[in-house]
Design an enzyme around this catalytic site. Sequence first.
Site, PDB file in Angstrom:
ATOM      1  CB  SER A  59      -0.989  -0.177   1.181  1.00 34.62           C
ATOM      2  OG  SER A  59      -1.446   1.171   1.497  1.00 34.62           O
ATOM      3  CE1 TYR A 114      -3.805  -2.034   4.808  1.00 39.98           C
ATOM      4  CE2 TYR A 114      -2.748  -0.020   4.872  1.00 39.98           C
ATOM      5  CZ  TYR A 114      -3.603  -1.125   4.172  1.00 39.98           C
ATOM      6  OH  TYR A 114      -3.753  -1.312   2.622  1.00 39.98           O
TER       7      TYR A 114
HETATM    8  N1  LIG Z   1      -8.796  -0.531  -1.455  1.00 35.84           N
HETATM    9  C1  LIG Z   1      -7.746   0.376  -1.277  1.00 35.84           C
HETATM   10  O1  LIG Z   1      -7.745   1.541  -1.151  1.00 35.84           O
HETATM   11  C2  LIG Z   1      -6.521  -0.307  -0.771  1.00 35.84           C
HETATM   12  C3  LIG Z   1      -5.125   0.604  -1.085  1.00 35.84           C
HETATM   13  C4  LIG Z   1      -4.034   0.149  -0.669  1.00 35.84           C
HETATM   14  C5  LIG Z   1      -3.709  -1.111  -0.593  1.00 35.84           C
HETATM   15  N2  LIG Z   1      -4.778  -2.104  -0.421  1.00 35.84           N
HETATM   16  C6  LIG Z   1      -4.592  -3.646  -0.168  1.00 35.84           C
HETATM   17  O2  LIG Z   1      -5.148  -4.021  -1.233  1.00 35.84           O
HETATM   18  C7  LIG Z   1      -5.507  -5.664  -0.666  1.00 35.84           C
HETATM   19  C8  LIG Z   1      -6.887  -5.999  -1.210  1.00 35.84           C
HETATM   20  O3  LIG Z   1      -7.824  -5.220  -0.703  1.00 35.84           O
HETATM   21  P1  LIG Z   1      -9.075  -4.721  -1.448  1.00 35.84           P
HETATM   22  O4  LIG Z   1      -9.053  -3.192  -1.107  1.00 35.84           O
HETATM   23  O5  LIG Z   1      -9.321  -5.213  -2.560  1.00 35.84           O
HETATM   24  O6  LIG Z   1     -10.204  -5.060  -0.372  1.00 35.84           O
HETATM   25  P2  LIG Z   1     -11.307  -6.253  -0.458  1.00 35.84           P
HETATM   26  O7  LIG Z   1     -12.008  -6.463   1.086  1.00 35.84           O
HETATM   27  O8  LIG Z   1     -11.982  -6.321  -1.808  1.00 35.84           O
HETATM   28  O9  LIG Z   1      -9.913  -7.378  -0.545  1.00 35.84           O
HETATM   29  C9  LIG Z   1      -9.533  -8.124   0.316  1.00 35.84           C
HETATM   30  C10 LIG Z   1     -10.078  -9.635   0.480  1.00 35.84           C
HETATM   31  O10 LIG Z   1      -9.194 -10.329   1.386  1.00 35.84           O
HETATM   32  C11 LIG Z   1      -9.749 -11.204   1.838  1.00 35.84           C
HETATM   33  N3  LIG Z   1      -9.612 -11.694   3.242  1.00 35.84           N
HETATM   34  C12 LIG Z   1      -9.572 -11.165   4.280  1.00 35.84           C
HETATM   35  N4  LIG Z   1      -8.959 -11.750   5.298  1.00 35.84           N
HETATM   36  C13 LIG Z   1      -8.486 -12.897   4.749  1.00 35.84           C
HETATM   37  C14 LIG Z   1      -7.758 -14.125   4.931  1.00 35.84           C
HETATM   38  N5  LIG Z   1      -7.593 -14.297   6.370  1.00 35.84           N
HETATM   39  N6  LIG Z   1      -7.521 -15.097   4.109  1.00 35.84           N
HETATM   40  C15 LIG Z   1      -7.878 -14.981   2.869  1.00 35.84           C
HETATM   41  N7  LIG Z   1      -8.499 -13.823   2.432  1.00 35.84           N
HETATM   42  C16 LIG Z   1      -8.907 -12.935   3.242  1.00 35.84           C
HETATM   43  C17 LIG Z   1     -11.425 -10.785   2.081  1.00 35.84           C
HETATM   44  O11 LIG Z   1     -12.553 -11.448   2.250  1.00 35.84           O
HETATM   45  C18 LIG Z   1     -11.666  -9.756   0.900  1.00 35.84           C
HETATM   46  O12 LIG Z   1     -11.971 -10.594  -0.374  1.00 35.84           O
HETATM   47  C19 LIG Z   1      -5.145  -5.507   0.800  1.00 35.84           C
HETATM   48  O13 LIG Z   1      -4.085  -6.185   1.072  1.00 35.84           O
HETATM   49  C20 LIG Z   1      -5.236  -4.181   1.181  1.00 35.84           C
HETATM   50  O14 LIG Z   1      -4.596  -3.726   2.249  1.00 35.84           O
HETATM   51  C21 LIG Z   1      -6.026  -1.671  -0.601  1.00 35.84           C
END
Ligand SMILES: NC(=O)c1ccc[n+]([C@@H]2O[C@H](COP(=O)([O-])OP(=O)(O)OC[C@H]3O[C@@H](n4cnc5c(N)ncnc54)[C@H](O)[C@@H]3O)[C@@H](O)[C@H]2O)c1
Length: 272
Positions: free
Chosen positions: A143, A156
Amino acid sequence: MDELSGKIAFITGSAGGIGLGIARACAQAGMRIVLSDIDERELGDSAAQLTDAGADVLAVPLDVTDREGWARAAGRVSEEMGPVQLLVNNAGASTFGMRFEEIGPAVWDRMIGINLTGVYNGVHTFLDAMRAAGGGHIVTTSSMGGLVGMAALAPYCATKFAVVGLSEVLRAELAEEQIGVSVLCPGGVRSRLWRTSRPVRGLPDSDTPPSDVSGQSANPAGMDPFEVGLRVLEAVVADEPYILTHPEFRDAVTERHERLLHGFDRAEAFTK
Ligand SMILES: NC(=O)c1ccc[n+]([C@@H]2O[C@H](COP(=O)([O-])OP(=O)(O)OC[C@H]3O[C@@H](n4cnc5c(N)ncnc54)[C@H](O)[C@@H]3O)[C@@H](O)[C@H]2O)c1
């Protein structure tokens, strides 16, 4: 990895959001996809949608903190699909808005388990098979919070910084083995992270987004996850170490680096 078509991608946390965006981009590139997530219902729905769109998809439920689960998943993938050549460690949770005092040991441990140990588990599970297959690529989703420390994001940022470090180490160690390593550091992306992170924060499920969405996954102005997916594949082909998607964070990263360099200036002045 020059050629993507026909190769197998294993993507954690891909029932929605960025993981599913990467899966869609993989499908468009002709890759075969293993969708994997702790949320079995969303996983089934998303796998069905991708299959209906013509993709070759295997859905594998997995909690990334469960080592036996990883071993079972690897066995299934090897039997039903073949060797994984693109591993995307994307599953994650966020404690956005929680200050350090609010982070009890249970929240801390679960955040480390998912965002950091989950990544170790993925690499540990698939690295030998990737070597045996003659190479591949590992992408881990960090991130902007993995490049710049921000208030109210303690576990985080701690875990997202950690996977940047882990990716740099792996890249150095695997360079000679045709295994590329990249770390994805996005800014705001539209997703359900605000909702899927609720159990980790000790909250019951709710479909009501937070009232202040600024800087959050609930913000409708966030980037489209499919766009992130397209950027990820472009970077995999070019073997880029850092996959950045939000140029507007350049100043924040530059300022952090300037603060680091100032530390060296002070060290030089001190040792004179
Ligand atoms: N959305 C943002 O703005 C953003 C920005 C930077 C980084 N991220 C990172 O992107 C990645 C994906 O997040 P996203 O934003 O697409 O959200 P999201 O909620 O759509 O995706 C995260 C997924 O991880 C799954 N998950 C959670 N715990 C889990 C576990 N123990 N085992 C397996 N799966 C699990 C959830 O069910 C979910 O489907 C994450 O690592 C998040 O930190 C997101």
